[in-house]
Design a protein around this motif. Structure first.
Motif, mmCIF file in Angstrom:
data_model
loop_
_atom_site.group_PDB
_atom_site.id
_atom_site.type_symbol
_atom_site.label_atom_id
_atom_site.label_comp_id
_atom_site.label_asym_id
_atom_site.label_seq_id
_atom_site.Cartn_x
_atom_site.Cartn_y
_atom_site.Cartn_z
ATOM 1 N N ASP A 682 0.814 -1.222 0.000
ATOM 2 C CA ASP A 682 0.000 0.000 0.000
ATOM 3 C C ASP A 682 0.843 1.264 0.000
ATOM 4 N N LEU A 683 2.140 1.137 0.269
ATOM 5 C CA LEU A 683 2.998 2.307 0.341
ATOM 6 C C LEU A 683 3.760 2.577 -0.954
ATOM 7 N N LEU A 684 3.823 1.570 -1.814
ATOM 8 C CA LEU A 684 4.649 1.697 -3.014
ATOM 9 C C LEU A 684 4.052 2.686 -4.012
ATOM 10 N N PRO A 685 4.898 3.517 -4.635
ATOM 11 C CA PRO A 685 4.404 4.416 -5.689
ATOM 12 C C PRO A 685 4.144 3.633 -6.973
ATOM 13 N N ASP A 686 3.547 4.298 -7.933
ATOM 14 C CA ASP A 686 3.241 3.645 -9.208
ATOM 15 C C ASP A 686 4.496 3.619 -10.070
ATOM 16 N N ASP A 687 5.467 2.833 -9.612
ATOM 17 C CA ASP A 687 6.764 2.754 -10.279
ATOM 18 C C ASP A 687 7.219 1.302 -10.243
ATOM 19 N N PHE A 688 7.484 0.730 -11.394
ATOM 20 C CA PHE A 688 7.798 -0.688 -11.459
ATOM 21 C C PHE A 688 9.077 -1.037 -10.715
ATOM 22 N N LYS A 689 10.032 -0.113 -10.680
ATOM 23 C CA LYS A 689 11.297 -0.407 -10.004
ATOM 24 C C LYS A 689 11.086 -0.665 -8.526
ATOM 25 N N SER A 690 10.232 0.141 -7.903
ATOM 26 C CA SER A 690 9.992 -0.052 -6.477
ATOM 27 C C SER A 690 9.362 -1.415 -6.212
ATOM 28 N N TYR A 691 8.477 -1.865 -7.101
ATOM 29 C CA TYR A 691 7.854 -3.182 -6.943
ATOM 30 C C TYR A 691 8.900 -4.284 -7.100
ATOM 31 N N MET A 713 3.119 -7.941 -10.090
ATOM 32 C CA MET A 713 2.585 -6.593 -10.304
ATOM 33 C C MET A 713 3.663 -5.666 -10.874
ATOM 34 N N GLY A 714 4.897 -5.843 -10.397
ATOM 35 C CA GLY A 714 5.988 -5.019 -10.902
ATOM 36 C C GLY A 714 6.258 -5.265 -12.373
ATOM 37 N N GLU A 715 6.218 -6.539 -12.798
ATOM 38 C CA GLU A 715 6.441 -6.852 -14.214
ATOM 39 C C GLU A 715 5.308 -6.306 -15.072
ATOM 40 N N LEU A 716 4.094 -6.342 -14.551
ATOM 41 C CA LEU A 716 2.968 -5.753 -15.274
ATOM 42 C C LEU A 716 3.149 -4.240 -15.418
ATOM 43 N N LYS A 717 3.608 -3.598 -14.339
ATOM 44 C CA LYS A 717 3.823 -2.152 -14.395
ATOM 45 C C LYS A 717 4.997 -1.809 -15.298
ATOM 46 N N ARG A 718 5.954 -2.711 -15.432
ATOM 47 C CA ARG A 718 7.058 -2.481 -16.363
ATOM 48 C C ARG A 718 6.521 -2.358 -17.794
ATOM 49 N N ARG A 719 5.620 -3.278 -18.174
ATOM 50 C CA ARG A 719 5.045 -3.220 -19.521
ATOM 51 C C ARG A 719 4.205 -1.964 -19.702
ATOM 52 N N GLU A 720 3.459 -1.600 -18.677
ATOM 53 C CA GLU A 720 2.653 -0.378 -18.761
ATOM 54 C C GLU A 720 3.555 0.844 -18.908
ATOM 55 N N LYS A 721 4.689 0.819 -18.229
ATOM 56 C CA LYS A 721 5.630 1.939 -18.321
ATOM 57 C C LYS A 721 6.173 2.070 -19.742
ATOM 58 N N ILE A 722 6.520 0.943 -20.338
ATOM 59 C CA ILE A 722 7.034 0.974 -21.718
ATOM 60 C C ILE A 722 5.976 1.536 -22.662
ATOM 61 N N ASP A 723 4.741 1.092 -22.513
ATOM 62 C CA ASP A 723 3.656 1.598 -23.374
ATOM 63 C C ASP A 723 3.463 3.101 -23.187
ATOM 64 N N SER A 724 3.502 3.555 -21.940
ATOM 65 C CA SER A 724 3.297 4.988 -21.686
ATOM 66 C C SER A 724 4.457 5.822 -22.250
ATOM 67 N N LEU A 725 5.662 5.269 -22.193
ATOM 68 C CA LEU A 725 6.815 5.992 -22.751
ATOM 69 C C LEU A 725 6.704 6.112 -24.269
#
Length: 975
Positions: A682-691, A713-725
């Protein structure tokens, strides 16, 4: 008198610009001593004169200086909180915060009165130095000799700086240079300060050339260059030629400093002077020659050492951005204290509350004197100085336009040009915080004012400036001397005590003398000498905290009888400087270490003080991390079960620096046990590295369930990060623009084998190989025609593999339905490398479609047999080989070939080690699991060709397990 002025300027300049405490103290004492000596001399000379008069000059710089000094003096006078609330609400909040530790606290406009007093004394010394020049210089001749003395000093600094460029180990006096080694700095430590110093002297010297000229009418008949040069030589004489050569050397020295701000400020000053001359004297021969010389100087600036200057200006963007960030932050700081400022000299201590970059670096100046002036003295102080500058220039220009003699015109325009130059340079640096530059500016302003008000007759010695002549009695003179002497003694005592204290225990920076940790007795003496210095209180507290047995010795002969002397000393330091975040922090950890003695007192004190430290440094993740840790410990060890302070602090720390996630997880697990492993999510920011970092920590520590969930969840956010970039890149970036290159670099940091990003970066073959492994089509990567052109260009360079170039040319030809060309390229690949499996399978496809002859069918059958022989339908347990560490985790690889695309695979895993495992295919995450056994049917599309699987273990292994596998993993392919 002018000898004393030159001596002070020479001393300040030669000894590192007067920046250190010892040299600054000598300068201040010298100025006060000379001022007192001047008053005594005046009194002695006029003692017997019944009509003795005291001459008071009415000049804008004096009025500005007096008002500015008075305003700064108000900043160090204790003021009731009610008044502070009206004048500066933010200052009231900061002073009120000291009530956390003590109910008895004073309030000042300045947030650190000790530093403001020191800055006030320096400002007074500069004003006195200006008056010393204004009242002490009595004739044009003295001013001319003074200018020549300054010219010699500028020549010395330039030659000294140029000599530094040709020495292997450049020194400044006894100190081996540690900064700006490859550029000229003269006897200054910072090249920009040398540049500011020289820019003022160059402008003044150019103006001095005018005073050497003989006024003649311009001759419009055609003349040879020799005749013109001879005429110019007659105009300025031998002395003028020497001055011009000295100017050339000083400009060379300035260029050798490679200071962009110095070069631009000099050009600004020269352009200002050209504008005034052209506007008034365009038909004068003096004006024509001087404008010509100024133009030559401007061209000289642009030509000499051009490579060095161009190189420096090529790196302007990053440096400009960092300085602009500091300027913006300082502007925000000033807007929090708009009327009164934070106190002159307090920038270094208040700015951490607004510092967003270079968090591990101490920023002592804003690199913009004007904005820093606003932040430290508010709009009041800023308008006093800015309005004084504008009015001085306006009145000086008006007076300059009325003068006709060459001395007033030349010296006046040179002084005004110097003032414009240093004012411009102050927009990008902190030149006027250097005593040498500040005193030089004060001297140039005095010279300019005197020159503009000098008597017109060339033999006249007096000045016709506005003044008040007031008759004084003997006793009035005596009283004036006593007042000045008493004030000088008080100020001198303060200056000497600060100097002595700094010798014993240095708190002011001095890079020329190695720092020596003071002994206990030295620290104690320094603390007693300057009790207003908050740092000494902090150091005393630290000594007692680390060595409690020294308490009696350190506090002997003092009236401190506190139960916790270290807590008391820290508190007293904070009362003297409420913005000292590091003292709040030390106090907090000191109280935290004592919480076992009295939890009800020390725990809340630790929480409040460390929280205060984080508030004073709101962009530092470390302070939030520590505040969260202490608040969490308080939450876990007391009945404060509903406390959410630790969550707020940890969230802020992670928002600023996501890589701190493992440290936060460590604290949560330490104080909350297994529940902490679930709280972290619950404390982690929306950043894949932190996950990913958090999951690595949890999995290595054995918290498998929460670790696996966070990993996925971190690997999922990694893909989302790539798409957003990529979305951001398509909207705002282009690969050839800085913003686009930055986005591409970020994409590759997230996914190092991203095909499209690799292609944009020019890594064509790596991009094509990665695209082939991830997708069956190269068309989705980009324009095929452009890719063909790049591949053919690579083939011509002969720096890339001809096998891979031919293979991918065949792939592209096949996708474009050009089967004949594709077959030709594939055949070429197989001739060069008969074992190139990927070429086999694609050549098979082309032959299957187009082979209509017996020979073609025979070749197809032969190729099919080879493919079936080398193609794989599974990965056996012993196929895995040690592949080294993958992100500091042990890993093994298994390569495989498939002749048909897969729709998934079935895995069967068993291991000898407890822990978590992660499976990666061609650089992309596939699955993660925990436990000794695991089976799954994974649906995933894998194109035909060669691929590699990597298995990563979240734990430690023994060296022998690199070859003797601690697991068995079988994979069966589903076609």
């Amino acid at each position: 008198m002018f000898i004393c002025l030159l001596a002070i300027i020479y001393f300040a300049t030669i000894f590192f610009g007067g920046v250190h405490v010892w040299s600054r103290s000598i300068l201040i004492l010298s100025v006060f001593g000379c001022t007192l000596a001047g008053l005594v001399r005046w009194f002695v000379l006029n003692f017997k004169d019944s009509n003795r008069t005291l001459k008071i000059v009415i000049d804008p710089p004096s009025i500005v200086g007096i008002f500015f000094v008075l305003w700064v003096a108000l900043q160090v006078i204790p003021v009731p909180s009610a008044i502070i609330h009206v004048l500066s609400p933010k200052s009231e909040i900061l002073w009120e915060s000291t009530k956390i530790i003590s109910e008895n606290s004073s309030s000042f406009i300045s947030l650190y009165p000790f530093m403001t007093v020191n800055s006030l004394i320096f400002a007074v010394s500069v004003l006195l130095f200006y008056w010393f020049a204004l009242y002490g210089l009595r004739s044009k001749r003295q001013i001319q000799w003074l200018i020549l003395g300054l010219l010699v000093l500028g020549l010395f600094e330039s030659v000294y700086g140029l000599f530094q460029l040709i020495t292997v180990e450049p020194h400044i006096l006894w100190w081996k240079k540690a900064y700006y080694v490859g550029v000229a700095t003269g006897t200054f430590i910072n090249r920009n300060h040398l540049a500011g110093f020289l820019s003022m002297l160059i402008c003044l010297s150019v103006g001095y050339l005018w005073t050497l000229g003989q006024e003649e009418k311009r001759i419009f008949r055609k003349q040879s260059w020799y005749d013109r040069m001879e005429g110019w030589g007659r105009t300025f004489g031998t002395k003028g030629i020497i001055v011009f050569l000295c100017i050339a050397v000083m400009i060379t020295g300035l260029l050798g400093s490679a200071s962009r701000g110095g070069i631009l400020s000099l050009l600004t000053g020269l352009v200002f002077m050209i504008g005034l001359i052209v506007a008034r004297f365009f038909k004068s021969k003096n004006a024509f020659v001087l404008v010509f010389l100024l133009s030559v100087i401007c061209m000289y600036v642009g030509y000499v050492a051009a490579d060095r200057v161009v190189e420096r200006f090529q790196h302007t963007e990053s440096s400009f951005e960092s300085r602009l960030d500091m300027t913006r932050a300082t502007w925000v700081m000033g807007n929090d204290f708009p009327l009164t400022g934070t106190g002159l000299g307090t920038f270094e201590y208040v700015f951490p509350g607004y510092q967003r970059t270079c968090m591990n670096k101490l920023i002592d100046y804003a690199h913009n004197d004007w904005v820093q002036l606003f932040a430290e003295t508010g709009w009041v102080g800023f308008f006093i100085v800015a309005l004084g500058l504008v009015l001085f220039l306006i009145f000086s220009i008006l007076k300059w336009r009325m003068r006709r003699d060459s001395f007033s015109v030349g010296t006046g325009i040179g002084g005004m040009g110097a003032l414009v130059a240093i004012s411009t340079h102050s927009l990008s640096d902190f030149n006027l915080h250097m005593p040498a530059n500040a005193f030089l500016l004060a001297l140039i302003v005095a010279i300019t004012y005197l020159a503009l008000y000098s008597e017109t007759h060339h033999r006249a010695k007096g000045f016709s400036y506005p003044k008040i002549n007031k008759q004084t009695s003997i006793w009035a003179g005596v009283a004036l001397i006593i007042i000045v002497a008493a004030t000088g003694l008080l100020i001198g005592k303060n200056v000497i005590r600060v100097w002595q204290a700094d010798i014993l225990a240095r708190t002011f920076r001095n890079s020329t003398i190695p720092f020596v940790n003071p002994t206990d007795q030295e620290l104690k003496k320094a603390w007693k000498l300057t009790p207003g210095n908050a740092t000494y209180w902090s150091w005393m507290a630290n000594r007692i905290f680390v060595h409690p047995e020294k308490k009696s010795e350190l506090l002997a002969d003092t009236n401190i009888r506190a139960y916790d002397p270290d807590i008391y000393l820290w508190s007293e330091g904070i009362r003297r400087n409420p913005t000292a975040w590091w003292i709040w922090r030390e106090l907090g950890w000191g109280a935290f270490s004592k919480q076992q003695k009295n939890p009800d007192y020390y725990f809340p004190l630790a929480v409040k003080t460390i929280e205060r430290a984080s508030e004073l440094r709101p962009y530092s993740s470390q302070e939030y991390l520590e505040a969260g840790t202490v608040a969490l410990a308080y939450h876990a060890n007391t009945q404060e079960k509903e406390s959410i302070l630790w969550k707020e602090k940890f969230r802020k720390a992670l928002a600023l620096k996501p890589v701190l996630a493992p440290k936060v997880a460590d604290q949560l697990v330490l104080y909350l046990g297994r529940n902490g492993a679930y709280e972290i999510r619950d404390l982690l920011p929306d950043d894949f590295k932190s996950y990913l970092l958090t999951s690595r920590y949890l999995l290595k520590e054995g918290y498998l369930d929460s670790g696996i969930n966070i990993l996925k969840m971190g690997e999922l956010k990694r893909r989302e990060k790539i798409d957003s970039l990529w979305v951001e890149f398509n909207k705002h970036g282009r690969w050839f623009k800085k913003n686009g290159r930055k986005i591409l670099q970020e994409i590759l940091s997230v996914d190092p084998r991203n095909p499209r990003a690799l292609l944009f970066k020019g890594q064509v073959l790596n991009a094509l190989k990665s695209q082939e492994q991830r997708s069956n089509s190269l068309d989705s990567l980009g324009s095929l025609k452009s890719t063909i052109w790049k591949l053919r260009e690579l083939r011509e360079t002969e720096n890339a593999s001809p096998v891979e170039i031919s293979y991918f040319l065949g792939r592209i030809a096949g996708e474009e339905q050009n089967f004949k060309e594709a077959e030709t390229e594939y055949q070429k690949v197989i001739r060069l490398n008969p074992q190139y499996f990927s070429a086999w399978i694609h050549l098979r496809g082309i032959l299957a479609k187009n082979s209509r002859t017996t020979r073609g069918r025979i070749e197809l059958e032969r190729l099919e047999k080879k493919i079936q022989l080398f193609s794989m339908d599974r990965i056996v347990a012993n196929a895995w080989k040690w592949a080294g560490n993958y992100g500091e985790l042990p890993s093994w690889k298994a390569r495989f070939r498939i002749d048909r695309a897969l729709k998934g695979f079935q895995t069967a895993f068993s291991g000898d080690k407890k822990g978590a495992w992660k499976l990666i295919l061609d650089g992309q995450f596939i699955e993660a699991w925990a436990g000794l056994k695991w089976e799954i049917n994974k649906e995933i599309k894998i194109p035909a060709g060669e691929h590699d699987l990597r298995l990563v273990y979240y734990g430690n292994i023994d060296p022998w397990e690199k070859k003797n596998l601690p697991f068995k993993l079988k994979i069966a392919f589903q076609k």
